[in-house]
Design a protein around this motif. Structure first.
Motif, PDB file in Angstrom:
ATOM      1  N   GLY A 573       0.802  -1.220   0.000  1.00 54.00           N
ATOM      2  CA  GLY A 573       0.000   0.000   0.000  1.00 54.00           C
ATOM      3  C   GLY A 573       0.828   1.259   0.000  1.00 54.00           C
ATOM      4  O   GLY A 573       0.498   2.234   0.700  1.00 54.00           O
ATOM      5  N   TRP A 628      -7.097  -1.176  -6.964  1.00 51.59           N
ATOM      6  CA  TRP A 628      -6.783  -0.420  -5.747  1.00 51.59           C
ATOM      7  C   TRP A 628      -7.232   1.035  -5.887  1.00 51.59           C
ATOM      8  O   TRP A 628      -7.811   1.612  -4.959  1.00 51.59           O
ATOM      9  N   ARG A 632     -10.102   2.741  -3.569  1.00 53.01           N
ATOM     10  CA  ARG A 632      -9.750   3.865  -2.701  1.00 53.01           C
ATOM     11  C   ARG A 632     -10.578   5.105  -3.041  1.00 53.01           C
ATOM     12  O   ARG A 632     -10.966   5.872  -2.153  1.00 53.01           O
TER      13      ARG A 632
END
Length: 821
Positions: A573, A628, A632
């Motif tokens: 991350g 991702w 997000r």
């Protein structure tokens, strides 16, 4: 009354006898000369006919300069003939082919008909279009004297011998015969005086001479009266003889013509060249070769067809005009290449020559043509053999240099670059010497196959330069990073084991890279620099690639480091979303943001997406990275709702590779459902090229997203190639004008016209317009006078973190981020 023999009478007798013998031999000589003259004319006529028959097909073999075909032509046409030998010479006088029992002259003999003791020869120039292309030489022997001639000679010899024998053995008999003749002549001469003849007694030579003269006078008087009648009779006899000879000659000529026509027909029938005769465009004759070339089983199938049906439609006007001009000028056409059509519609190249001629009552055209398909295939095969490596099947060094120069010549028309890789195998010489040359050849073939596989779906060209050295030309390079990606792919492929002779061998490779025009504007300079760079790569440890420019080497090394750490950073991350605000021109308020990914790299610091998105696509990591970002963005939207922020739309960019994934719909749905937000808060931005690449599939995907409630936008519009027929079918909401058209506003009138056109197109399709890259007040003022809904750019704010966005939103609630007009 009688005369006694005397020496004078005997001499006179001998003189008359030998005169008769001489006359016999003179007549025999004249007969033999006449026979020889007739034989000469017969031989010369025969040679001329054979020459006329051969010249038609000799043109073709001389044009081809084919000695085998020329020898076959002479053998087939002259084998059953009286010709002793024949030869064909080229235009330069050198011998092309010969046939016969004798040895022909090495160079073309002098032209014309030549006679010699044993025979007759003929040398004629062969023309095509009034241009000499060679010489035909024929030679035939003289015929021996026939049985009739030999019999005549024997008869004359025996008669002469008998007469001489009589003279030598029985002279008294001849003397008495001569006495009788002289006595009769004497009485006749004395008769007009009507007086008894005086007694006569020989008085020597004078008396005998007088009698002889009187006999001659009497003979002349007797013959003079009949001379005219004899001349008329002889003239009539000669006329009858001439008529008979003329009839016999006519019969012989007709037989020769029939024989010539039959021989010519046989020549045409067995000719390897295709022959067609057409009158007024309709085929009236075709030989078996024409049937074979045209793809029919029987020449009769071609009869009655329009000859133009077998000519390529685009060539018919030109061919028709060429034939018309040839017929009007009564000359053959030039030997040219045409595109013909077989009976099944197949096109093929052919060499064609057409000759107009009178055929009966009709004006016709003789067409001789030859199929060039096999020659073209042979030429292509020779071309391939000259430009390709036999072991690997790859292009060779000659092809490599030619193609490199071609790409370099086109660089001046574009801003793109051309990359050149020189690849040398590591440890190949050791393996080749340790094992066998067969093993080395097998390794080279496998290396070639792997290089080709690495360059699939690219414009790169792989070549073998010699030994264990290979070259790759990569044209149309926009960034050096593209070359580094391909070089890494090649190193990875060549780093895999090679299975040879039951063993697994490891090689590796060293690669030197140059870019044109920065590292050289000509092929020789680029190759030289690439080779030096390749040796530099070997010095740096082998199994690596090096750019000629050290700065490029640094960037390539950075790229490799980025690729190595990308997967780990996705798991850890190490990424963050930044947000670029979008402002509505009508209200001056922030109505949305564009989410842009940033990478906190442990070595290189904060990296923008341009430095790692392409790597993610190449390595297949774009899917987890895209998931991702989408996840997000949805989480941020939910968080802002909890913080009480305005319902801002969040725009998320999708790459072309990500858009074509089958799991896209599922990923978007899962991200929205997991965050629990309104799908209308998410706007997916797709590049123009991504949606246009697969039109029908794009429509299906967009419709599914639209049914989900997601908003859709075309990003960077105007930089790709759009199809309006597809564009109007796409369920889009927004059209974003690329920043490249905004950058030079309002000064650049061309950009202003493009922006106006894009806006008008969007409004015609009922789409909203967003202008990105707005950086100046002048640009803002120009856009305010256009029907543009939203703008974004550094004039409002660069991409900022979520914390900075919260602060600016608070300030913008008090005052619009747009400068006052």
């Amino acid at each position: 009354m009688t005369f006694a023999p005397s020496p004078l009478r005997q001499r006179l007798t001998y003189l008359l006898a030998f005169t008769a013998v001489g006359g016999l031999f003179i007549g025999l000589g004249l007969f033999m000369l006449l026979a020889q003259w007739n034989e000469q004319e017969r031989i010369e006529s025969g040679l001329a006919r054979y020459a006329a028959v051969l010249e038609l097909e000799a043109v073709a073999v001389l044009d081809l300069n084919d000695p085998i075909a020329a020898s076959r032509l002479l053998r087939q046409r002259l084998a059953p003939s009286p010709i002793a030998q024949a030869a064909l010479y080229m235009a330069d006088g050198n011998l092309l082919a010969h046939w016969g029992r004798l040895t022909p002259p090495r160079h073309a003999p002098s032209l014309g008909m030549h006679s010699f003791w044993s025979g007759v020869s003929l040398a004629e120039t062969i023309y095509r279009d009034d241009r000499p292309i060679g010489t035909l030489y024929l030679e035939t022997p003289r015929q021996p004297l026939g049985d009739n001639g030999a019999t005549l000679i024997l008869m004359v010899v025996f008669a002469a011998g008998g007469l001489i024998g009589v003279i030598l053995w029985r002279p008294p008999l001849l003397v008495r015969r001569l006495d009788g003749v002289l006595t009769a002549l004497h009485h006749r001469l004395a008769a007009p005086t009507k007086s008894p003849p005086p007694p006569f007694a020989p008085s020597g030579v004078a008396e005998l001479d007088r009698l002889v003269h009187q006999a001659d006078d009497l003979n002349r008087q007797a013959l003079s009266g009949d001379r005219q009648q004899m001349q008329q009779t002889e003239a009539l006899r000669r006329e009858l003889e001439q008529s008979r000879q003329a009839l016999e000659q006519q019969s012989r000529d007709e037989a020769v013509v029939r024989d010539s026509e039959e021989r010519y027909r046989r020549l045409v029938e067995i000719s390897p060249n295709a022959v067609i005769v057409h009158s007024q465009g309709i085929v009236t004759f075709a030989n078996p070769s024409a049937a074979r070339v045209m793809g029919v089983s029987d020449p009769a199938e071609l009869l009655g067809r329009n000859v133009m049906d077998h000519v390529h439609p685009d060539d018919r006007p030109t061919v028709a005009e060429r034939i018309r001009q040839a017929m009007s000028e009564d000359r053959p056409t030039e030997l040219i290449e045409e595109r013909l059509v077989r009976a099944n519609g197949e096109l093929f190249p052919a060499e064609v020559i057409s000759t107009p001629f009178q055929f009966g009552d009709h004006r016709s055209v003789l067409v001789v043509f030859r199929d060039l398909s096999e020659r073209r295939r042979s030429e292509e095969q020779l071309q391939r053999l000259s430009q390709y490596d036999l072991l690997t099947g790859l292009p060779n060094r000659g092809f490599f240099q030619e193609r490199l120069e071609m790409h370099l010549a086109g660089l001046s028309k574009t801003r793109l670059r051309c990359a050149l890789m020189m690849i040398d195998l590591d440890r190949f010489k050791v393996i080749n010497e340790t094992l066998s040359h067969a093993a080395g050849d097998a390794i080279l073939a496998m290396v070639a196959q792997r290089l080709v596989e690495c360059c699939q779906n690219t414009e790169a060209v792989v070549t073998r330069l010699g030994g264990d050295e290979f070259g790759v030309i990569q044209p149309r390079v926009r960034r050096p990073l593209e070359v580094a990606i391909l070089a890494e792919r090649i190193l990875a492929a060549l780093g895999q084991p090679f299975a040879v002779e039951g063993k697994e061998l490891l090689l590796g490779a060293s690669i030197g890279i140059t870019l044109a025009p920065t590292d050289g504007e000509d092929g020789a300079t680029l190759i030289r620099n690439a080779e030096s760079t390749m040796y530099h790569a070997k010095e740096r440890g082998r199994n690596n690639f090096q750019f000629f420019d050290e700065l490029m080497n640094t960037r390539a090394s950075k790229r490799m480091a980025i690729e190595a750490s990308l997967r780990t950073s996705i798991k850890n991350g190490d990424f963050e979303l930044y947000f670029e605000p979008k402002v509505a021109l009508s209200t001056g308020k922030v109505v949305g943001v564009e989410a842009l990914i940033r990478w906190h790299h442990p070595e290189f610091g904060m990296l923008p997406p341009v430095q790692f998105i392409s790597i993610a696509e190449e390595t297949g990591l774009i899917r987890p990275l895209g998931d991702w970002v989408l996840q997000r963005a949805c989480e941020h939207a939910a968080q802002w709702d909890r913080w009480g922020w305005p319902p801002l739309r969040i725009a998320v960019n999708l790459s072309a590779r990500q858009f074509m994934q089958d799991s896209l719909i599922e990923s978007v749905r899962n991200a929205i459902n997991d965050a629990g937000i309104d799908p209308g808060r998410i706007e997916l931005e797709l590049t123009e090229s991504a949606v246009m690449e697969h039109g029908e599939q794009t429509i299906s995907t967009l419709l599914q997203l639209k049914e989900m409630g997601v908003r859709l936008a075309i990003d960077d519009f105007g930089t790709g190639f759009s199809s309006l027929s597809y564009l109007k079918r796409f369920p889009l909401d927004t059209l974003k004008i690329d920043r490249s058209f905004i950058r030079d506003l309002p000064e650049d009138q061309d950009d202003a016209a493009i922006v106006t056109a894009i806006i008008q197109l969007a409004k015609a399709l009922n789409l909203r317009v967003t202008a990105e890259g707005v950086e100046t007040v002048e640009q803002l003022e120009m856009l305010r006078h256009q029907p543009v809904e939203e703008i974004q750019g550094f004039l409002i704010s660069p991409p900022i973190s979520e914390a900075d966005l919260a602060i600016k939103l608070e300030a913008w609630n008090q005052q619009s981020p747009l400068p006052q007009a």
